[in-house]
Scaffold this active site. Structure first.
Site: not given
Ligand code: TYM
Length: 331
Positions: A112, A195, A198
Site C-alpha cells: 500500500k 485478489k 476496491k
Molecule cells: P477489509 O475491510 O479490507 O476486508 C474485510 C474482509 O474481507 C476479506 N477480503 C477478501 N477475502 C477473500 N478474497 C478477497 N478478494 C478479499 N478481499 C477482502 C479480508 O480478508 C477481510 O477479512 N484489516 C482488516 C480489517 C480489520 C480486522 C480487524 C479483521 C481490522 N481489525 C480485526 C479481523 C480482525 C481488513 O483489511 O479488512
C-alpha cells in the site's frame, strides 16, 4: 461459547464478493456457536484520507449490509470501532511492544505504501496491523474469520499476545485465523492474478449492492483463459477457476459437479449462469439493506447497544493490561 471477533473497513459504498465469501459469510455462520463481536473499523479507515461526510455515510451503509447479510444483533455485538475507545488505548500499548522491523515486514503495508508513495503514507498506515491486534486481543477472541490476505496480521497478533503474556503474565488468549477453504482469496475478474479489491479498477469487482445489470455485465466480461474447457485449474486457468469457485460458493454445487455439468459447453454458458446465481443470491440482501437504511435512527440504536456490550468485555481487559504494565490506577 468461544469468542470470535472480526472487523471490516467502511471504505467503499458497498462490500464486494471477496469480502462476502472470504469473511462475512463466516461472520454469520459462526454466530451459531460463538459469542461474536463484529466491528466496522473506522479507526482503520482513516489510515488513508477520508471525506468526513462520506465516511459517516459508509459506516452506516456498512452496518446495514452486515445486518442484511445475517449478523444478528440479538446474538452478536455489532458496533463501530471508534465507539469503543479501548481499541485505540490497547493499540498504543501494543505499539510499544512492536518492533519497528517487525512492523516493516507487513506485506500489506509495503504494497500500500509503495502504491501511495512515501509522502502520502501515514504513520497510522504503518501501525494499522497493531491496532488490528488490539481489536482482537481486547475480546480474548479464540477465532478470527478473515480472508487469506489477513494471515500475516493474525500471525503478528499472536506474536504480540505471546510477547505480552511472557513479559507480564498470562493475559491474552492466542487467536487463530479462521480462513475458509474454497473462497479465501476471490480474484479480480479483470486481473485474475490479483485478489478482488476496491483499489483496482471497478470492472474487475462485483459489489453486493451493484445493480443486477452491472453484475451481469462484469461477470460476462470477466477475463478467462486460453482454451475453452471449463476445468478447475487455479495455476493454469485462474480466471475460469475463480468463476467456478464463485459459482460453487453461491450455488452450493461442488466444483467437480460444475465441471461435469459444463463439460463440452463454453465459458459463455458458465458466465451466464453464474451471473444469474449471483444476482439471485444478492437480491434479498440488497432489498434488506435499503430497508434498514430507511431508518438510520434504529440502526444507530443497534450500534449503540453493540458498543455497550463490547465495552463490557473490552474495559476489564484494558484495566488488567494497565495494571500489569505498571500504570498507577486512577482514583
Ligand atoms: P477489509 O475491510 O479490507 O476486508 C474485510 C474482509 O474481507 C476479506 N477480503 C477478501 N477475502 C477473500 N478474497 C478477497 N478478494 C478479499 N478481499 C477482502 C479480508 O480478508 C477481510 O477479512 N484489516 C482488516 C480489517 C480489520 C480486522 C480487524 C479483521 C481490522 N481489525 C480485526 C479481523 C480482525 C481488513 O483489511 O479488512
Amino acid at each position: 461459547a468461544p469468542r470470535v471477533l472480526s472487523g471490516i473497513q467502511p471504505t467503499a459504498d458497498s462490500f464486494h464478493l471477496g469480502n462476502h465469501l472470504g469473511a462475512l459469510r463466516q461472520w454469520v455462520s459462526m454466530q451459531a456457536d460463538h459469542e461474536a463481536f463484529y466491528c466496522v473499523v473506522d479507526l482503520h479507515a482513516i489510515t488513508v484520507e477520508q471525506d468526513p461526510a462520506v465516511l459517516r455515510r459508509r459506516t452506516l451503509v456498512s452496518a446495514a449490509q452486515l445486518l442484511a447479510l445475517g449478523v444478528d444483533p440479538d446474538r452478536s455485538a455489532l458496533f463501530v470501532q471508534s465507539h469503543v475507545p479501548e481499541h485505540a488505548q490497547l493499540g498504543w500499548v501494543l505499539q510499544c511492544l512492536t518492533g519497528f522491523g517487525e512492523a516493516s515486514r507487513m506485506t500489506q503495508f509495503k504494497d500500500k505504501s509503495a502504491r501511495q508513495g512515501q509522502a502520502s503514507t501515514s504513520v497510522g498506515l504503518f501501525t494499522y496491523p497493531v491496532l488490528q491486534a488490539a481489536d482482537i486481543l481486547l475480546y480474548q477472541a479464540a477465532r478470527v474469520p478473515v480472508g487469506e490476505d489477513q494471515r500475516q496480521h493474525l500471525e503478528l497478533t499472536r506474536d504480540l499476545a505471546t510477547r505480552f503474556n511472557g513479559r507480564y503474565g498470562d493475559t491474552f488468549v492466542l487467536p487463530e485465523a479462521y480462513i475458509p477453504p474454497g473462497a479465501a482469496k476471490v480474484l479480480d475478474l479483470q486481473q485474475p492474478d490479483k485478489k478482488m479489491s476496491k483499489s483496482l479498477p471497478e470492472a474487475g469487482c462485483v459489489n453486493l449492492l451493484d445493480d443486477p445489470k452491472v453484475i451481469g455485465k462484469r461477470i460476462r466480461s470477466a477475463v478467462t483463459d486460453t482454451g475453452r474447457e471449463v476445468v478447475f485449474d487455479p495455476e493454469g486457468k485462474p480466471g475460469v477457476s475463480n468463476l467456478l469457485t464463485l459459482h460453487s460458493a453461491f450455488s452450493g454445487e461442488t466444483v467437480s459437479q460444475l465441471e461435469e455439468r459444463f463439460a463440452g459447453r463454453g465459458y459463455g454458458d458458465l458466465k451466464k449462469e453464474l451471473a444469474e446465481v449471483v444476482v439471485t443470491a444478492l437480491a434479498p440482501v440488497q432489498a434488506r439493506t435499503t430497508e434498514l437504511l430507511a431508518d438510520t435512527a434504529e440502526l444507530e440504536r443497534v450500534l449503540a447497544a453493540g458498543a455497550a456490550r463490547a465495552r463490557e468485555v473490552a474495559a476489564p481487559t484494558l484495566a488488567t493490561v494497565h495494571e500489569r504494565i505498571g500504570f498507577l490506577p486512577p482514583r
